[in-house]
Write a protein that holds these residues in place. Sequence first.
Motif, mmCIF file in Angstrom:
data_model
loop_
_atom_site.group_PDB
_atom_site.id
_atom_site.type_symbol
_atom_site.label_atom_id
_atom_site.label_comp_id
_atom_site.label_asym_id
_atom_site.label_seq_id
_atom_site.Cartn_x
_atom_site.Cartn_y
_atom_site.Cartn_z
ATOM 1 N N PRO A 152 40.042 45.705 39.726
ATOM 2 C CA PRO A 152 40.662 46.521 40.777
ATOM 3 C C PRO A 152 40.047 47.922 40.793
ATOM 4 N N GLY A 153 39.681 48.370 41.982
ATOM 5 C CA GLY A 153 39.100 49.711 42.117
ATOM 6 C C GLY A 153 37.582 49.742 41.996
ATOM 7 N N ALA A 154 36.951 48.579 41.850
ATOM 8 C CA ALA A 154 35.482 48.553 41.731
ATOM 9 C C ALA A 154 34.814 48.809 43.083
ATOM 10 N N VAL A 155 33.562 49.283 43.016
ATOM 11 C CA VAL A 155 32.730 49.388 44.222
ATOM 12 C C VAL A 155 31.873 48.119 44.261
ATOM 13 N N LYS B 61 32.050 38.956 32.736
ATOM 14 C CA LYS B 61 31.116 40.081 32.924
ATOM 15 C C LYS B 61 31.482 40.880 34.181
ATOM 16 N N THR B 62 31.691 40.181 35.274
ATOM 17 C CA THR B 62 31.903 40.897 36.536
ATOM 18 C C THR B 62 33.196 41.719 36.515
ATOM 19 N N ARG B 63 34.183 41.260 35.767
ATOM 20 C CA ARG B 63 35.466 41.995 35.714
ATOM 21 C C ARG B 63 35.357 43.318 34.960
ATOM 22 N N ARG B 64 34.243 43.491 34.247
ATOM 23 C CA ARG B 64 34.037 44.777 33.550
ATOM 24 C C ARG B 64 33.491 45.843 34.494
ATOM 25 N N ALA B 65 33.002 45.408 35.664
ATOM 26 C CA ALA B 65 32.175 46.294 36.493
ATOM 27 C C ALA B 65 32.965 47.342 37.255
ATOM 28 N N ASP B 66 32.524 48.614 37.106
ATOM 29 C CA ASP B 66 32.973 49.664 38.022
ATOM 30 C C ASP B 66 32.165 49.532 39.316
ATOM 31 N N ALA C 163 38.995 45.711 45.759
ATOM 32 C CA ALA C 163 37.933 46.697 45.533
ATOM 33 C C ALA C 163 38.327 48.053 46.102
ATOM 34 N N LYS C 164 37.630 49.095 45.585
ATOM 35 C CA LYS C 164 37.839 50.428 46.159
ATOM 36 C C LYS C 164 36.986 50.580 47.419
ATOM 37 N N GLU D 12 36.860 39.008 52.549
ATOM 38 C CA GLU D 12 38.247 39.229 52.936
ATOM 39 C C GLU D 12 39.155 39.458 51.730
ATOM 40 N N ASN D 13 38.996 38.614 50.709
ATOM 41 C CA ASN D 13 39.886 38.715 49.546
ATOM 42 C C ASN D 13 39.452 39.805 48.574
ATOM 43 N N VAL D 14 38.144 39.982 48.416
ATOM 44 C CA VAL D 14 37.660 41.032 47.501
ATOM 45 C C VAL D 14 38.023 42.409 48.061
ATOM 46 N N ALA D 15 38.034 42.536 49.384
ATOM 47 C CA ALA D 15 38.382 43.830 50.008
ATOM 48 C C ALA D 15 39.815 44.254 49.653
#
Length: 289
Positions: free
Chosen positions: A223-226, A199-204, A253-254, A247-250
């Motif tokens: 990649p590129g999510a807010v 589910k979370t990988r679908r998220a913009d 993410a956009k 640290e890793n999500v940054a």
Amino acid sequence: MPAQFIDGKSLAETLRQQVGDRAKRFLSQHGRAPGLTVILVGNNPASEVYVRHKVAACEKASIVSELIRLDASCSTEALLQTIQSLNTNPNVDGILVQLPLPGHIPEKTIIEAISPNKDVDGFHPVNAGALFTGQPCLKPCTPLGVMVMLDHQKTPLRAAEAVVVGASNIVGKPLAMMLLQAGATVTICNSKTQNLEEKTRRADILIAAVGRPGLITAEMVKPGAVVIDVGINRLASGKLVGDVDFENVARVAKAITPVPGGVGPMTIAMLLQNTLDAAESVAHAQSLT
Ligand code: NAP
């Protein structure tokens, strides 16, 4: 490219100054400052800190604040009487009962006793129902703060995939409703959700509002999510962290909010804004009668 850092602290500071300007105008127009009363029952240490911040923020924004302290052993009846007298006090525009309450006091009864016009936490069922049906209302401060941050970031919401992890009445559910009304396609996840990552990988737009440090890892983020981290968790070391492995999500993410300094300061700014909105809306209604 590393994610853009969404600075809730500085945005909240700007908003608080704007509220302060509005509060001064309200004073000159109506001969009194907008007023917020906070009720604290008992002395839960975290609640003491939150209440102190709220009262201090009011002072800086030219809102009159009053803190009513009641003993942890106070009866439900005594608390209801206090709320009733504030409901009818024309100098009080906002009433906030700091949660959690001691176990013997039913929170639902207390929330429902606050006049919906003064319910600056936006928890009363009248306000929750109005939010659900898209009517004007006082909205819960934390989700409202998230929406203001997304707007400030110029994050497109219409037709965006938004995933809200956490489904509480005070954060996850109202936030999902606000995102839906802004045109997003919304998925709400809870503790029973199977295959959360799918589910979370679908998220913009990915919102974490759970209360579990490190729940959202880089692999779970498109990649590129807010990414907005509502969680506040204190580690054994004393460090304050959110629900997102920052640290890793940054790295994927956009844009991302930090903890602390992200959603937290926005919540207080929205409380001040709700108090002003409540004061102005009652004054407007009175001017029509
Ligand atoms: P809450 O009432 O405890 O709700 C937590 C939600 O997360 C529940 O819906 C729960 O599911 C869900 N959940 C639990 N484990 C999960 C998992 N492994 N996967 C997916 N969902 C899971 O918490 P809350 O009051 O909404 O607060 C959430 C977090 O935000 C906390 O860290 C809190 O401190 C923080 N917070 C921050 C602010 C701020 O100003 N920044 C304001 C309020 C809250 P079920 O519904 O199935 O139980």
